[in-house]
Write a protein that holds these residues in place. Sequence first.
Motif, PDB file in Angstrom:
ATOM      1  N   VAL A 234      47.842 -55.107  40.030  1.00  0.00           N
ATOM      2  CA  VAL A 234      48.806 -54.288  39.281  1.00  0.00           C
ATOM      3  C   VAL A 234      48.594 -52.779  39.326  1.00  0.00           C
ATOM      4  CG1 VAL A 234      49.485 -56.122  37.678  1.00  0.00           C
ATOM      5  CG2 VAL A 234      47.549 -54.651  37.090  1.00  0.00           C
ATOM      6  N   PRO A 235      47.372 -52.255  39.548  1.00  0.00           N
ATOM      7  CA  PRO A 235      47.235 -50.787  39.497  1.00  0.00           C
ATOM      8  C   PRO A 235      47.951 -50.106  40.661  1.00  0.00           C
ATOM      9  CG  PRO A 235      45.070 -51.873  39.394  1.00  0.00           C
ATOM     10  CD  PRO A 235      46.070 -52.895  39.799  1.00  0.00           C
ATOM     11  N   ILE A 236      48.110 -48.773  40.547  1.00  0.00           N
ATOM     12  CA  ILE A 236      48.664 -48.015  41.663  1.00  0.00           C
ATOM     13  C   ILE A 236      47.716 -48.136  42.862  1.00  0.00           C
ATOM     14  CG2 ILE A 236      49.999 -46.430  40.231  1.00  0.00           C
ATOM     15  CD1 ILE A 236      47.723 -44.399  40.460  1.00  0.00           C
ATOM     16  N   THR A 237      48.233 -47.938  44.069  1.00  0.00           N
ATOM     17  CA  THR A 237      47.522 -48.301  45.303  1.00  0.00           C
ATOM     18  C   THR A 237      46.106 -47.733  45.429  1.00  0.00           C
ATOM     19  OG1 THR A 237      49.614 -48.614  46.453  1.00  0.00           O
ATOM     20  CG2 THR A 237      47.672 -48.252  47.829  1.00  0.00           C
ATOM     21  N   PRO A 238      45.866 -46.420  45.272  1.00  0.00           N
ATOM     22  CA  PRO A 238      44.488 -45.934  45.455  1.00  0.00           C
ATOM     23  C   PRO A 238      43.506 -46.511  44.448  1.00  0.00           C
ATOM     24  CG  PRO A 238      45.918 -44.164  44.666  1.00  0.00           C
ATOM     25  CD  PRO A 238      46.804 -45.309  45.020  1.00  0.00           C
ATOM     26  N   ILE A 239      43.976 -46.810  43.235  1.00  0.00           N
ATOM     27  CA  ILE A 239      43.107 -47.404  42.212  1.00  0.00           C
ATOM     28  C   ILE A 239      42.839 -48.874  42.537  1.00  0.00           C
ATOM     29  CG2 ILE A 239      42.890 -47.971  39.752  1.00  0.00           C
ATOM     30  CD1 ILE A 239      42.632 -44.939  40.600  1.00  0.00           C
ATOM     31  N   ALA A 240      43.853 -49.596  42.988  1.00  0.00           N
ATOM     32  CA  ALA A 240      43.650 -50.988  43.417  1.00  0.00           C
ATOM     33  C   ALA A 240      42.623 -51.050  44.546  1.00  0.00           C
ATOM     34  CB  ALA A 240      44.980 -51.588  43.878  1.00  0.00           C
ATOM     35  N   ALA A 241      42.682 -50.071  45.465  1.00  0.00           N
ATOM     36  CA  ALA A 241      41.715 -50.027  46.581  1.00  0.00           C
ATOM     37  C   ALA A 241      40.302 -49.777  46.065  1.00  0.00           C
ATOM     38  CB  ALA A 241      42.128 -48.941  47.578  1.00  0.00           C
ATOM     39  N   LEU A 242      40.157 -48.862  45.101  1.00  0.00           N
ATOM     40  CA  LEU A 242      38.836 -48.607  44.518  1.00  0.00           C
ATOM     41  C   LEU A 242      38.312 -49.834  43.781  1.00  0.00           C
ATOM     42  CD1 LEU A 242      39.104 -44.965  43.082  1.00  0.00           C
ATOM     43  CD2 LEU A 242      37.581 -45.744  44.900  1.00  0.00           C
ATOM     44  N   PHE A 243      39.188 -50.497  43.023  1.00  0.00           N
ATOM     45  CA  PHE A 243      38.782 -51.708  42.304  1.00  0.00           C
ATOM     46  C   PHE A 243      38.343 -52.796  43.283  1.00  0.00           C
ATOM     47  CE2 PHE A 243      41.074 -51.420  37.909  1.00  0.00           C
ATOM     48  CZ  PHE A 243      40.569 -50.138  37.746  1.00  0.00           C
TER      49      PHE A 243
END
Length: 493
Positions: A234-243
């Motif tokens: 669900v997060p925005i793309t760069p945050i999903a990548a970091l997660f």
Amino acid sequence: MNNIIVMPMMLPVLLGIILLFLRPYVKTQRTISLLVFLANIGISIYVLQLIQQNGVMRLDFGGWQPPFGILFVADSFSMLLVLSSSVVAAACLIYSFSSVKPSFEKNFFYSFVLFLIAGVNGSFLTGDIFNLFVCFEIMLLSSYVLIAFGGRKRQLRESIKYVIINVVSSWIFLVAIAYLYGTVGTLNMAHLSERIAEVGQTPMITVISVVFLTVFALKAGLFLYFWLPGSYSVPITPIAALFGALLTKVGIYAMFRVFTLLFYQEQQITHMLIGILAALTLIGGSIGAVAYKDIRLVASYNVIIAVGFILVGLAVATPSAIEGSIYYLIHDIIIKALLFLLVGTMIAVTGQTRMDEISGLIKNHPLLGWLFFLTTLSLSGIPPLSGFIGKVLIGEGAVAAGAYVLLALAFISSIFVLYSLMRIFLTSFWGETIISKDEEVPAKKGWVVSTCILALGTIALGLGAEPMSVYIQDAAETLLNPQIYIDAVLGGN
């Protein structure tokens, strides 16, 4: 000289606080954030060289000698992970320059990214188990904010689930630390190792180790991964990548550190449990990866498969298996960030999340298509890409230990990874173009640069396996011989 090992945590914290006061100045925030991660990359490489020359390094805060004071310990294992996380953070930051809304950027987005990485790096470097809890909390508090950026209904629902799960697991972590301190009387990890070795791993200590395993399994998504696919999709793309790249890896790191340094005497209990959980994780992750058509969920279940695969190496605990797990852990940090960025880019240019609603994407975005194909090959372990070496070493270790069931499940899961991602590649990139070139959003420069950096990373990691092996072997040796770590930390104390 040892003061330098605090920098990977101190720089993001201090500059993250400064950025809170630079809220209107978006370009300044971008520049400072990127410079922090580039500085951390340089510092990590320098410290790795120092470790090769001088051995494990430590920094005692406030001049308090161990085991009484707080300290940071830098060995090859922790610094390799700090380096990998800094590279991924820099790439995701470059991606965010072209994708994050200005309203988010003015609402402390970059500060919270810096705090998140500070928590991650602190977890890798701390030599104190209570400080590990503190660094986990710094990382998690930042992630609570970042997961909710966007404010969509599904996002808020999943973020509530994510917060509740992590609050519960943090409470269990604190209880486990309290019981351990009550039993052994210290929190310094090297001193804990020495004390547990002196008295032997009693039934009480073994029970405490299982509580720690439960905590880290929740954090890493080892079998207890029910919260992960929704939260990471669900997060925005760069945050999903970091997660996807970093958060589960901190739990895996903690598991490796604790079960090689503290609780290594009753392996027939602890490591057997890790093996069983890894096997179940591989099975569940593989089923999930082929069950869904939402490309974000497919990527999230691939994170779960990797967790199971890496922890097969810890369960087997032979030198080659540990080396393979370390190598695969570094590979997975880079390649999962790339996978999530590519999936996010596919959604951004088409406006669709299901693979059967996207078609012929390679016609308008050939670079995106071939980068996705490269990612698929790397995750499947095709040589000479970075996934190959780790898989071979873990397989070699499993054969040496006679763990044939884990070996079979690990390599069958690789087939599921290949199938799940090739399905996206063939369905979404080939066939007739559903959306015309005029209707599609053009790929932005920041998206291309960040994904290309990570793609070069997976190629370099595969082709540079021989120079990397020096650091990997040193990291594995420190994990397999706790006395090296103990001597570096306690010395004559």
